[in-house]
Design an enzyme around this catalytic site. Sequence first.
Site: not given
Lengths: 143, 143, 143, 143, 143, 143
Positions: A16, A35, A41, A43, A81-82, A128
């Site tokens: 994100h 950010c 980037h 998490h 996810d992913h 996070e």
Amino acid sequence: MKTVYITRRETFNAAHKLWNDNWTDEKNEEVFGRCSNHNWHGHNFTLYVTVKGAPHPDTGFVINLKDLSEIIKDEIIEQLDHKNLNLDVPFLKGVLASTENVIIAIWDRLREPVSKAGGELVKLKLVETENNYVEYYGGREPF
Amino acid sequence: MKTVYITRRETFNAAHKLWNDNWTDEKNEEVFGRCSNHNWHGHNFTLYVTVKGAPHPDTGFVINLKDLSEIIKDEIIEQLDHKNLNLDVPFLKGVLASTENVIIAIWDRLREPVSKAGGELVKLKLVETENNYVEYYGGREPF
Amino acid sequence: MKTVYITRRETFNAAHKLWNDNWTDEKNEEVFGRCSNHNWHGHNFTLYVTVKGAPHPDTGFVINLKDLSEIIKDEIIEQLDHKNLNLDVPFLKGVLASTENVIIAIWDRLREPVSKAGGELVKLKLVETENNYVEYYGGREPF
Amino acid sequence: MKTVYITRRETFNAAHKLWNDNWTDEKNEEVFGRCSNHNWHGHNFTLYVTVKGAPHPDTGFVINLKDLSEIIKDEIIEQLDHKNLNLDVPFLKGVLASTENVIIAIWDRLREPVSKAGGELVKLKLVETENNYVEYYGGREPF
Amino acid sequence: MKTVYITRRETFNAAHKLWNDNWTDEKNEEVFGRCSNHNWHGHNFTLYVTVKGAPHPDTGFVINLKDLSEIIKDEIIEQLDHKNLNLDVPFLKGVLASTENVIIAIWDRLREPVSKAGGELVKLKLVETENNYVEYYGGREPF
Amino acid sequence: MKTVYITRRETFNAAHKLWNDNWTDEKNEEVFGRCSNHNWHGHNFTLYVTVKGAPHPDTGFVINLKDLSEIIKDEIIEQLDHKNLNLDVPFLKGVLASTENVIIAIWDRLREPVSKAGGELVKLKLVETENNYVEYYGGREPF
């Protein structure tokens, strides 16, 4: 009534960035710092879903965790996810992808399916990084 | 009053199965899945016991953690550690050994001794695996 | 050659007891203590499987973790999860179910399938509780 | 000589995807699965850097951890944190961004500065998720 | 209103002892046990600071975590890290250094700066060891 | 021979400072930074003790973990827990209390008792904070 709170943990890995489209690049970097990196980037997110209720006399269950896990996987993990939270997720379209906004969106998506499965969603926790997380009680303020 | 919440962690390793004696084998397996395995399975359980109160002016303590730890060990760990929750534990006799039911039984056993030691038991948390845990506030519903 | 070591983690929950059939009950309790409880106890076991090799130029992979995970699930997790290690597991028949013996048995079962998938199994780690674990290098002694 | 191994942990959050430019989209998805998502995904990476040596008589240090931490931050964290490993990192240009390849690139970048600071780099560990990590000994194979 | 709770984690390492100046050595040792050791002992403390509020429409933030982190570092970590809680900390002067008393003192020091930064401090958690921690809601009792 | 490595974890909480008596205050602060604080600081230390051997046919044990735990408690934990590493510990007298020097001293104290109990001590790991730890193989260098 002997109300018990039961929590299921699931994880997803996503990209994100924090970005306000109405702002210049400079303003975005000033407010969001690293950010706001253009190229994203990411998490390892950890999601805790809490449901409350009295244990059923036949099963000892507030809710069958297998059912709860399937709901979370279908509604949330499969979607996030992913993925890129800013680009790939229909139910986050137009949402500034801060953890605060993401946890509210997850709540709005989970509440009804959990309810249909006989559970009452009362809390979410979204981690996070090891240094920060958010919690949401559907807008209620227990403290 | 400056009420502080203090929590002590203890652990125990135990076997159990999820099983309803009034049901057929098939029904048990349908509802409880792998957790109904005839020959048991087990977990490293982690128990968090929370007591609230104002710190005493002489000690800075809500409760002496050594006392709290001893109560938990005498009343709970000694009874559950390296035991079979369905077979070996007098205070769980007749209880379907779900984590929900176990945490209620632990509360009922801990409340009075903690009270006698000058503490007010307000919350338990029982972690069964890294993916699920239950919490109990003596039936109260803070949220 | 740029050899990299890659590790996959999997978990299983199982019951067992430490018991030597050639010994009296007293001798078993004397040596194994609470771990010899007749009616079993259990753990959340965590298994780490390490494979070494040079990253493949096309994939950057020592081994595809999806393949490695499937092998571990088929050969080990499916056999041990929610089972009794003393009673339910064909490949542990006749084995005194200490973590030491279990990790050797897991190695013997994993080595060939991992090899067929193009990986070289070099280390296992099996965590029984937060306070103890065993490691096995196929009998080799790196230190 | 009383050789001690000392390890420093640092973290970075980054986006990446697994992608081979010489392959079709279909082939990439077939091999890399969800990790090939066009719009990236990401992780909280944890990096462990191990240096060995005899403790200096004046300091009791193998290496001053403040120095080691600064080297890791300058050379690695500053370059990778809140970045896209495929797009933003000069020293990863042209590298298929698997954890295996990333750990080798980190080694090549850290070895000399650590050496100049009087330390001997002997091991790296890079954790991508709670379920997988890689380790690298500069190509050497201790086991 | 969609109130979200956001938490920031910070750490500090400090020495302390539990000691009541009005008591004899014997009485101190009787009540505080090993924690009364004349020459101090110490811990890695972990502090969790929770702020609540509605996410701001422009940022998605309850509070900018960079600001919150700086406040915690300036007001607390800088004062407590690598210090002796009984001797070195002006705002703990005269306070019996139990975790209960320390968390109240941290609250009193953090509340106003957090408020000035636009956040509402609602909870602190201070972890002393893996086996015990305290929580404080500014004296309020949510349960 | 099927050599297995078994590890026991124990913890202790202690105060210390990094300080070279031959240096001025300024030099100590320059080299050791905050760790040289006159009035000490402290940590929750975690110690991992690894023993290797073949599992005994009668017990499945490399070493009885109860015995190993007792040795570690008698020789190390009893001496270091809730103590000042610079002042209170006879076997650390004159030792600059860096983690590197402490782990060597622990090895020298543990090796013989472990050997008498039938085990071969092969590795120690001493964790000082979540960001740093040391490992010692008795001076040997497996990598």
